[in-house]
Design a protein around this motif. Sequence first.
Motif, short mmCIF file in Angstrom:
data_model
loop_
_atom_site.label_atom_id
_atom_site.label_comp_id
_atom_site.label_asym_id
_atom_site.label_seq_id
_atom_site.Cartn_x
_atom_site.Cartn_y
_atom_site.Cartn_z
N GLY A 45 4.86 -69.25 -18.98
CA GLY A 45 5.22 -67.51 -19.03
C GLY A 45 3.95 -66.51 -19.05
O GLY A 45 3.21 -66.93 -19.36
N ASP A 46 4.58 -65.14 -19.02
CA ASP A 46 3.67 -64.23 -19.21
C ASP A 46 3.96 -63.72 -21.06
O ASP A 46 4.99 -62.99 -21.33
N ILE A 118 1.49 -69.53 -22.13
CA ILE A 118 1.24 -68.64 -21.42
C ILE A 118 0.07 -67.82 -20.72
O ILE A 118 -1.44 -68.81 -21.14
N HIS A 119 -0.22 -66.99 -19.58
CA HIS A 119 -0.62 -67.31 -18.46
C HIS A 119 -1.57 -66.22 -19.21
O HIS A 119 -1.78 -66.36 -20.28
N GLN A 120 -3.21 -66.21 -18.85
CA GLN A 120 -4.27 -65.73 -19.17
C GLN A 120 -4.00 -64.44 -18.46
O GLN A 120 -3.03 -64.12 -17.17
N SER A 121 -4.77 -63.08 -19.56
CA SER A 121 -4.46 -61.52 -18.66
C SER A 121 -4.64 -61.19 -17.01
O SER A 121 -5.57 -61.94 -16.64
N HIS A 122 -4.29 -61.02 -16.81
CA HIS A 122 -4.57 -59.72 -15.73
C HIS A 122 -4.02 -58.39 -15.81
O HIS A 122 -2.92 -58.26 -15.78
N SER A 148 0.82 -60.69 -19.20
CA SER A 148 -0.07 -61.20 -20.31
C SER A 148 -0.87 -59.91 -21.08
O SER A 148 -1.93 -60.52 -21.77
N ILE A 149 -0.25 -59.00 -20.76
CA ILE A 149 -0.31 -57.49 -21.48
C ILE A 149 -0.21 -57.43 -22.37
O ILE A 149 1.28 -57.05 -22.73
N VAL A 150 -0.78 -56.90 -23.84
CA VAL A 150 0.20 -56.64 -25.15
C VAL A 150 -0.32 -55.58 -25.90
O VAL A 150 0.68 -54.98 -26.50
#
Length: 226
Positions: A45-46, A118-122, A148-150
């Motif tokens: 997941g993200d 956890i997927h890499q961010s985009h 995956s933007i925090v």
Amino acid sequence: MKKKQIITLLAAVFLSLEAFADIDLQAIYTNSNGEVITTSDEIEGDAPLYVRFVSNASSLDPGASLAWHIRHSTSGTNITRYEEDIDFTFTESGVTTVTLEVIQDNQVEQSASIKVTIHQSHLEMPNAFSPNGDGTNDFYQAKSNTKSIVEFHGYIFNRWGQKLYEWTDCTTRERGWDGTYNGHPVKDGTYFVLVKARGTDGIEYNIRRDVNLMRRHNDVTNSTNE
């Protein structure tokens, strides 16, 4: 006499094994479609991804204890906890292994693991939207392939540099700029977006681009928002 000793020994072994066998590791989380999933399999997941891990422990020997280990494959994160069930929010991209151990006399008698990827961010921002109330592209927001933007902070400016809107949530599809300022619709035209964000993998995003507001047009398709 030997027969009785063997039966007694087998019974003791059986009871000992039974004391350590009653755990059933499960993970409970909400997927990207809003469905609540309960699984013992790998999770993908993200971030941020909230997961509850349940031991389902029963009939453990009075001297036995439970230990959880949360280990990230590359970052060095290594957390140990001792509750019966635990909650954890995953914010690092990559693979984290969550392991539940049953410990007796300082030895691991049984263990079970679940891997969480956890997927890499985009992050991308569209170049146009049409806030005309038709239910399509009515909000200016991050594209739907965001992952995956925090940390996120977006700003909308007009051509004179006046800030019209700002927001900090890129994960909720009902949030974003609706093409108004102080409750009044702005004119069709070109505006400017500035976005500063950070992904779980440490990537920093600094996006600056024009935004075309085309309220009177119906040809703004999902290609600008996906």
